[in-house]
Each structure stands twice: as structure tokens, then as C-alpha cells.
Design a protein around this motif. Structure first.
Motif, short mmCIF file in Angstrom:
data_model
loop_
_atom_site.label_atom_id
_atom_site.label_comp_id
_atom_site.label_asym_id
_atom_site.label_seq_id
_atom_site.Cartn_x
_atom_site.Cartn_y
_atom_site.Cartn_z
N ARG A 50 11.13 2.78 48.40
CA ARG A 50 12.35 2.78 47.58
C ARG A 50 12.03 3.16 46.14
O ARG A 50 12.79 3.89 45.50
CB ARG A 50 12.99 1.39 47.59
CG ARG A 50 13.69 1.07 48.88
CD ARG A 50 14.30 -0.30 48.84
NE ARG A 50 14.86 -0.64 50.15
CZ ARG A 50 15.11 -1.86 50.54
NH1 ARG A 50 14.86 -2.87 49.73
NH2 ARG A 50 15.62 -2.10 51.72
N GLN A 51 10.91 2.69 45.63
CA GLN A 51 10.52 3.04 44.27
C GLN A 51 10.22 4.53 44.18
O GLN A 51 10.59 5.19 43.21
CB GLN A 51 9.31 2.22 43.84
CG GLN A 51 9.62 0.76 43.60
CD GLN A 51 8.37 -0.06 43.31
OE1 GLN A 51 7.26 0.43 43.44
NE2 GLN A 51 8.58 -1.30 42.92
N ALA A 52 9.55 5.07 45.19
CA ALA A 52 9.25 6.50 45.19
C ALA A 52 10.54 7.31 45.26
O ALA A 52 10.68 8.32 44.56
CB ALA A 52 8.34 6.84 46.36
N TYR A 53 11.47 6.88 46.11
CA TYR A 53 12.75 7.58 46.21
C TYR A 53 13.51 7.51 44.89
O TYR A 53 14.07 8.51 44.44
CB TYR A 53 13.60 6.98 47.33
CG TYR A 53 14.99 7.53 47.39
CD1 TYR A 53 15.23 8.81 47.89
CD2 TYR A 53 16.07 6.78 46.92
CE1 TYR A 53 16.51 9.33 47.93
CE2 TYR A 53 17.35 7.31 46.97
CZ TYR A 53 17.56 8.56 47.48
OH TYR A 53 18.82 9.07 47.50
N ALA A 54 13.51 6.34 44.27
CA ALA A 54 14.21 6.18 42.99
C ALA A 54 13.58 7.06 41.92
O ALA A 54 14.28 7.68 41.12
CB ALA A 54 14.21 4.72 42.57
N ALA A 55 12.25 7.12 41.90
CA ALA A 55 11.56 7.94 40.91
C ALA A 55 11.89 9.42 41.13
O ALA A 55 12.14 10.15 40.17
CB ALA A 55 10.06 7.70 40.98
N GLU A 56 11.88 9.84 42.38
CA GLU A 56 12.20 11.24 42.69
C GLU A 56 13.64 11.56 42.34
O GLU A 56 13.94 12.61 41.77
CB GLU A 56 11.95 11.51 44.17
CG GLU A 56 12.17 12.94 44.58
CD GLU A 56 11.88 13.16 46.04
OE1 GLU A 56 12.45 14.11 46.60
OE2 GLU A 56 11.10 12.39 46.63
N ASN A 57 14.53 10.63 42.64
CA ASN A 57 15.94 10.82 42.32
C ASN A 57 16.15 10.88 40.81
O ASN A 57 16.92 11.72 40.31
CB ASN A 57 16.76 9.69 42.93
CG ASN A 57 18.23 9.98 42.93
OD1 ASN A 57 18.63 11.13 42.83
ND2 ASN A 57 19.04 8.95 43.02
#
Length: 83
Positions: free
Chosen positions: A38-45
């Protein structure tokens, strides 16, 4: 109901804070992976949103600069071509 079965808030909190053995290990390992993803997705987003905002701002600034250049040219033409 017996009064012996009831716990005070302090006793309940102490009981909850103490690890109960293998139950907490099973719960912690699956939740660690989704939070990382989720953190990786949030960072990418966030990176994608920031990049889109930067492109929009650059486009707006380019139009503003072009408008100022055209305005300056018009002012110089008016100053030098009027008698």
C-alpha cells in the motif's frame, strides 16, 4: 454474573498489551506485506499526481510567457509606429 469475571480497564489493557504467543505472529506477518504494498502504491500514485501537476503548470507558464511576449511586441509596435 460473577464480579470475579469482570476486568478493570487497567487489567484489560495489560492483558491486551501482553503477547499471547503464536496468535500475534500469525496476525502480524500478513498485515506487514499489504502495508508495504500500500505504501508503494501510494508513493507511485503521489509521484504520478505530482508529475501531472508539474506538466499542467509548465503548460500554463508557457502560455503566460507567450502572452507576455506578444504583449511586449504589441507595445513596441504601438510606440514606434505611431507618429
Amino acid at each position: 454474573m460473577a464480579d470475579d469475571d469482570r476486568l478493570t480497564r487497567q487489567q484489560y489493557r495489560q492483558q491486551r498489551s501482553q503477547p499471547t504467543g503464536h496468535d500475534t505472529q500469525k496476525q502480524e506477518s500478513p498485515t506487514a506485506e499489504p502495508s508495504a504494498s500500500r505504501q508503494a502504491y501510494a508513493a507511485e500514485n503521489n509521484r504520478a499526481v505530482e508529475e501531472a501537476k508539474t506538466k499542467r503548470l509548465a503548460r500554463k507558464l508557457n502560455w503566460a510567457i507567450a502572452g507576455l511576449v506578444v504583449g511586449i511586441i504589441i507595445v513596441f509596435l504601438i510606440l514606434f509606429l505611431t507618429p
